[in-house]
Design an enzyme around this catalytic site. Structure first.
Site, PDB file in Angstrom:
ATOM      1  N   GLY A  31       0.805  -1.222   0.000  1.00 11.38           N
ATOM      2  CA  GLY A  31       0.000   0.000   0.000  1.00 11.38           C
ATOM      3  C   GLY A  31       0.835   1.268   0.000  1.00 11.38           C
ATOM      4  O   GLY A  31       1.848   1.371  -0.693  1.00 11.38           O
ATOM      5  N   ASP A  33       2.724   2.443   2.316  1.00 17.43           N
ATOM      6  CA  ASP A  33       4.057   2.188   2.858  1.00 17.43           C
ATOM      7  C   ASP A  33       5.022   1.765   1.751  1.00 17.43           C
ATOM      8  O   ASP A  33       6.103   2.339   1.592  1.00 17.43           O
ATOM      9  CB  ASP A  33       3.947   1.111   3.944  1.00 17.43           C
ATOM     10  CG  ASP A  33       5.187   0.942   4.793  1.00 17.43           C
ATOM     11  OD1 ASP A  33       6.066   1.833   4.777  1.00 17.43           O
ATOM     12  OD2 ASP A  33       5.270  -0.077   5.499  1.00 17.43           O
TER      13      ASP A  33
END
Length: 174
Positions: A31, A33
């Site tokens: 995602g 991150d």
């Protein structure tokens, strides 16, 4: 402080601070991150490893925030925060509010004028977009009451889908 809601790519935001919906290891993930780690380059992972070897040997606690340089991102800093994982039984919404509050506090401490948040917790961690937007609203209101003269002039919520953007617009009233 002005609040903005938009659909877009947080890795492209030209702000002082981008907030990373990190995992406790700080060593990258999926995602937002993963996207931030890829865009920032290997230096971000090296900085996170250094944090793990020094100040955070057990990782970053849920609801806490820590800053690193942004390296190859158009921002100055990345503020990493770990949302509660509903799928793992972490259902205390105060921890979700803390992600936003601690990120705002840290951005203020850094002297940031603007920052961009993703929908922390609304992805793999299982929180509804409405719950995340409400947590964000609560944190921003709390921050503004504690720091009415903050130099933080703009807080953006940069959301991956039109559906989440619409929910944030509705909850935040923008």
């Amino acid at each position: 402080m002005r609040i903005s809601v938009l659909q877009g790519d947080i890795t492209q935001r030209r702000v002082d601070v981008v907030v990373n919906a990190a995992n406790a290891s700080l060593l990258g993930g999926g995602g937002v991150d993963g996207a931030l780690h890829r865009a920032a380059g290997p230096e971000l992972l090296a900085a996170c490893r250094e944090l793990r070897e020094s100040a955070l040997p057990h990782g970053l606690q849920t609801g806490a925030a820590v800053a690193t340089p942004a390296f190859r991102l158009p921002a100055r800093w990345v503020v990493h925060t770990v949302g509660p994982n509903r799928h793992a039984g972490q259902t205390n919404s105060a921890l979700l509010v803390s992600c936003f509050s601690e990120s705002l506090r840290l951005a203020h401490t850094l002297g940031a004028r603007d920052m961009a948040f993703p929908a922390v917790g609304a992805g793999a961690y299982g929180w509804s977009a409405a719950a995340v937007a409400q947590a964000a609203e609560d944190a921003v209101a709390g921050f503004q009451s504690l720091h009415p003269d903050s130099g933080l002039a703009l807080v953006e919520f940069v959301l991956h889908t039109a559906g989440i953007e619409a929910v944030f617009r509705d909850v935040l009233g923008v």
